[in-house]
Scaffold this active site. Structure first.
Site, short mmCIF file in Angstrom:
data_model
loop_
_atom_site.label_atom_id
_atom_site.label_comp_id
_atom_site.label_asym_id
_atom_site.label_seq_id
_atom_site.Cartn_x
_atom_site.Cartn_y
_atom_site.Cartn_z
N HIS A 1 76.63 63.56 21.10
CA HIS A 1 76.32 64.11 21.42
C HIS A 1 75.58 65.98 22.25
CE1 HIS A 1 71.43 65.45 20.61
NE2 HIS A 1 70.92 65.11 20.95
N ASP B 1 73.46 66.34 0.01
CA ASP B 1 73.91 66.54 -1.20
C ASP B 1 74.86 66.74 -1.90
OD1 ASP B 1 74.42 65.62 -4.02
OD2 ASP B 1 72.76 67.36 -4.57
#
Length: 461
Positions: free
Chosen positions: A168, A382
């Protein structure tokens, strides 16, 4: 109660994916927001994709998603080459990336399960998550370890699961989505990226000399006098869906003529219910931290390709007795004020505090952290097989101190209603009280405003 889904995952040996082309060898410092203690952990994300035949995606029929993603990762790492490096720590606990091109970790796998077997409500917690995002021994260290791990698991139906784990300190949710979208663009056949990455970590560095000019109670040192940090041996994970019906029900508790966003009313209600569930001493202070994306408040604007951490943890504080005993409007006002505290000067002051105080962890004692990722873009990624059936955080309760944080994730339920799903992590007895309290709020409203989905504990392990 239905038995949880169990399946077998067969993995190939993990491998390192290096950039597909030459990258500079250099050292790049993280920002003073990036390298704070509270971000020194691995955050998991998971994306479920249907077979192209059903999704209407643009993938070549019969293409192997693991190969497609693997090749796209190598291409994306040419531009995002710091992700292929390794972190090291300098004097003053300052983190920097050694951009050495060693690569990110990649796992190719197969599972003897179909996407449909996961059920209509694809939401955390996911069964066998540890098999879909394998914890390679030695890979979770913050320093001198791969900064990203990706596992692509092919399913029997022709669909696949892409699970990812990120250090992170390197990026927040919008930053991670920038990188994942770069992979997705190359996977779909792009020759270049639509958005070029921008490092520019100096934008979130401390001033010289550092000077704390704002109040940052989110980093107060609070002693855990009553052992209230959540125990990990009796944790229950559940997800809750809030669609238009549920949000309308919660809005009935707002004071007259009060305006509030969905985030604000949901946060106020969850904070109050969670506090009641944990049953702290009425005089004890409890906290809600709202992760606030600060990109929009900077002038001049933060570059669109910036992929570092650009957020704060503004905090609201109340005694448990006042929070539990007052109407929801009380919690709502505290949440709204906390959000309004974050300004450009606040971010500068925060970076200064990190340097002056040794990069402390935010306060976790009697704290609840919420992060809204409904607009982060996970649901739009996608890779050539269309948009995901689910995309976003893999579970709640993640962090350097587990059990504290939750996410607001965009979601469409089995009825086709768009809403927000919230994974929560609580001790077993507290979860029972939380469910009862929340359902009580939702049912304390005229029947026409409330549908049968209000008793909505859909997913639990």
């Amino acid at each position: 109660m239905a038995q949880p889904l169990v399946f077998k995952v067969t993995r190939r040996n993990p491998e390192l994916i290096a950039p597909a082309g030459p990258t500079p060898y250099e050292f790049k410092e993280l920002s003073d927001i990036d390298d704070q203690e509270g971000l020194r952990f691995q955050i998991p994300v998971i994306q479920f994709y249907r077979n192209d035949e059903y999704s209407g995606g643009s993938a070549t029929r019969g293409a192997d998603p693991a190969r497609v993603v693997k090749e796209a990762v190598a291409k994306a790492l040419v531009s995002y080459y710091p992700f292929a490096g390794r972190l090291r720590e300098k004097e003053g606990r300052k983190l920097e990336v050694e951009c050495n091109g060693k690569g990110i970790m990649f796992i190719e796998a197969d599972a003897d399960v179909t996407l449909d077997e996961f059920g209509d409500a694809l939401q955390p917690p996911f069964p066998c998550l540890e098999e879909l995002l394998f914890d390679v021994p030695g890979s979770t260290a913050v320093l001198d370890a791969p900064l990203i791990l990706i596992q692509v698991t092919r399913l029997k139906c022709g669909g696949f699961i892409l699970a990812l784990r990120l250090n992170h300190t390197m990026a927040d949710a919008p930053g991670l989505v920038l990188f994942m979208n770069a992979i997705a663009e190359f996977a779909r056949g792009a020759k270049s990226l639509s958005t070029q990455p921008v490092w520019d970590r100096h934008l979130f560095n401390a001033r010289n000399p550092p000077q704390v000019t704002c109040e940052h109670r989110e980093y107060e040192e609070v002693a855990d006098t009553n052992g209230t940090i959540i125990p990990l041996d009796d944790m229950v994970h559940k997800s809750f869906f809030f669609g238009p019906t549920e949000i309308a029900a919660l809005r009935r508790f707002l004071p007259p003529n009060t305006k509030a966003s969905t985030f604000e009313i949901l946060t106020a209600c969850l904070w109050r219910c969670r506090t009641i569930a944990l049953q702290p001493d009425p005089e004890e202070s409890v906290r809600i931290m709202c992760i606030f994306n600060a990109r929009s408040i900077f002038n001049p604007p933060i570059p669109s390709g910036f992929y570092g951490n650009a957020f704060a943890f503004p905090v609201a504080i109340s005694t448990a007795g006042k929070l539990s005993g007052n109407p929801i409007g009380y919690a709502l006002n505290l949440v709204k004020k906390a959000k309004a505290d974050v300004t450009q000067e606040y971010m500068r002051s925060l970076a200064d505090l990190m340097v002056l105080k040794g990069r402390p962890h935010f306060t976790v004692v009697r704290t609840f952290v919420v992060s809204d990722v409904t607009r982060a873009g996970f649901a739009d990624l996608d890779f050539g097989w269309g948009r995901p059936a689910y995309g976003g955080p893999a579970k709640g309760g993640v962090g350097a101190i587990p059990g504290v944080a939750s996410f607001y994730i965009p979601f469409k339920n089995g009825k086709g209603e768009k809403g927000i799903v919230v994974p929560l992590c609580l001790p077993g007895n507290a979860m029972e009280i939380f469910v009862k309290e929340l359902n009580g709020l939702l049912s304390d409203t005229p029947s026409e405003a409330l549908g049968p989905s209000s008793y909505f504990i859909y997913s639990s392990l």
